[in-house]
Design a protein around this motif. Structure first.
Motif, short mmCIF file in Angstrom:
data_model
loop_
_atom_site.label_atom_id
_atom_site.label_comp_id
_atom_site.label_asym_id
_atom_site.label_seq_id
_atom_site.Cartn_x
_atom_site.Cartn_y
_atom_site.Cartn_z
N SER A 276 5.15 15.17 4.08
CA SER A 276 6.23 14.54 3.87
C SER A 276 6.70 13.85 2.72
N PRO A 277 7.55 14.18 2.81
CA PRO A 277 7.15 13.50 1.12
C PRO A 277 7.43 11.67 1.21
N TYR A 278 6.66 11.25 -0.61
CA TYR A 278 6.59 9.40 -0.18
C TYR A 278 7.60 9.17 -0.52
N THR B 184 14.18 3.35 3.11
CA THR B 184 15.12 4.49 3.92
C THR B 184 14.72 4.07 5.45
N PRO B 185 15.74 3.50 5.74
CA PRO B 185 15.30 4.02 7.50
C PRO B 185 15.62 4.61 8.29
N LYS C 241 4.97 5.23 10.57
CA LYS C 241 4.95 4.81 8.62
C LYS C 241 5.52 5.18 8.09
N LEU C 242 5.99 6.12 7.87
CA LEU C 242 6.95 6.34 6.59
C LEU C 242 7.54 5.34 6.24
N TYR C 243 8.90 5.01 7.29
CA TYR C 243 9.93 4.14 7.23
C TYR C 243 8.81 2.56 6.58
N LEU C 244 7.82 2.10 7.04
CA LEU C 244 7.61 1.43 6.90
C LEU C 244 6.96 1.37 5.19
N ASN C 245 6.68 2.62 4.89
CA ASN C 245 6.40 2.70 3.33
C ASN C 245 8.01 2.56 2.62
N SER C 246 8.25 2.90 2.97
CA SER C 246 9.82 2.60 2.12
C SER C 246 10.35 1.27 1.94
#
Length: 276
Positions: free
Chosen positions: A14-16, A21-22, A89-94
Motif C-alpha cells: 500500500s502507498p503511504y 484521506t478518509p 493504520k493507513l487512515y491514521l497515517n494520512s
C-alpha cells in the motif's frame, strides 16, 4: 468469491499517503461472522466494546510543528461493521502532514469518519504521552492459570468440548491467561493476546479452560470473533449469572485491539498490559 477482508488493504502493498484521506478506511460487516456463531444483530447475547489504542498518532499545528499523541477508540460491539486494521493504520497515517487547529478539531474529524465506517458512534480520546505513561501498566485481575500442568495437542481450531465444569458448585471468580494466540485470517500472521474470564456460575475446571484457550493457537479469525466465540462457549457450558470475557492483544502496526464482551453493560478500564 472473495471475502470482504480479502478485498481490503490487508496483506497487500500500500502507498503511504500523508495527507488526510478518509476514503482509506475499509469496513468489514460483522454479519457473516455473527452468522457463523448462530447470531444476528437482533440476538446478540452480550454487551461490549472494542477498545483500540493507536501509538502512532501525529498531525501538524497551524505553525507547521508536529504533535504526537496516543489515540483511544471505542467501537460498540453491536456496530454493523468492524474497521479493518490496516486501513485504520493507513487512515491514521494520512493525518501526519495534515493541519488541525486544535485537538478538539482532530477529535471531531476522527469521530465523524470512524462512526461513518463502523455504522455506530465511535468514542475518541486523544491523550498525551505523559498522561498515559503516568498510568503505567496493569495486571489482569484474578488467578493466572498458565502454570497448570496440562497435556495439549489440539491447536488447529477451538475445541469447546475440552471445557469442563462442576454444576454442583456455584462460584464467582476471575481467571486469566497470557497463552492466547490466533492467526490473521487473511495474512496468516500471528496475533498474541491475554484473555480474562470473569463469571458467576458453575465452577469451571481451570485446566480445561487453559487447554481450550490454547486450542485457538492455529485458528484463523479476527480478534473480535475469537473473544465472541470464547464468550459463547463459556455461556453455553456455565449458564452463568454473569460472564465477562475480554482480551488484550499485542499491538501490530502501531495499533492494539481489545475486545470486551459481557452479559452486563460495562465500561472497561483501558490500561495496557506489559506486552502492549
Amino acid at each position: 468469491m472473495h471475502s470482504a477482508a480479502e478485498l481490503s488493504p490487508l496483506g497487500k502493498s500500500s502507498p503511504y499517503i500523508a495527507t488526510y484521506t478518509p476514503s482509506l478506511l475499509f469496513a468489514i460487516s460483522r454479519v457473516a461472522k455473527w452468522a457463523e456463531l448462530g447470531l444476528t444483530a437482533q440476538t446478540l447475547p452480550y454487551h461490549g466494546v472494542d477498545l483500540w489504542n493507536c501509538f502512532e498518532l501525529s498531525w501538524l499545528l497551524p505553525s507547521g510543528k508536529p504533535v504526537v499523541a496516543i489515540g483511544e477508540f471505542s467501537i460498540p460491539a453491536d456496530s454493523p461493521n468492524i474497521i479493518e486494521s490496516k486501513s485504520f493504520k493507513l487512515y491514521l497515517n494520512s493525518l501526519n502532514q495534515t493541519v488541525f487547529a486544535s485537538v478538539a478539531d482532530l477529535v471531531a474529524v476522527l469521530e465523524t469518519d470512524l462512526s461513518a465506517v463502523a455504522g455506530k458512534t465511535v468514542g475518541v480520546r486523544v491523550r498525551s504521552l505523559a498522561d498515559v505513561a503516568a498510568e503505567g501498566v496493569m495486571s489482569l485481575p484474578g488467578l493466572c492459570i498458565d502454570e497448570l500442568e496440562v497435556n495439549i495437542s489440539a491447536y488447529q481450531q477451538p475445541r469447546p468440548e475440552l471445557l469442563r465444569c462442576d454444576t454442583t458448585r456455584i462460584v464467582e471468580e476471575s481467571l486469566h491467561s497470557h497463552l492466547l494466540k490466533s492467526n490473521c485470517p487473511v495474512t496468516g500472521q500471528p496475533d498474541w493476546g491475554s484473555v480474562l474470564v470473569q463469571y458467576r456460575g458453575a465452577a469451571l475446571d481451570h485446566a480445561s479452560l487453559l487447554a481450550y484457550l490454547v486450542s485457538f493457537r492455529q485458528h484463523a479469525d479476527f480478534h473480535e470473533q475469537c473473544v465472541e466465540r470464547i464468550f459463547l462457549d463459556l455461556q453455553r457450558l456455565l449458564e452463568p449469572q454473569h460472564l465477562t470475557v475480554a482480551a488484550r492483544y499485542v499491538r501490530r502496526g502501531g495499533l492494539d485491539i481489545n475486545p470486551y464482551r459481557s452479559t452486563d453493560p460495562i465500561t472497561p478500564e483501558n490500561r495496557r498490559l506489559v506486552r502492549q
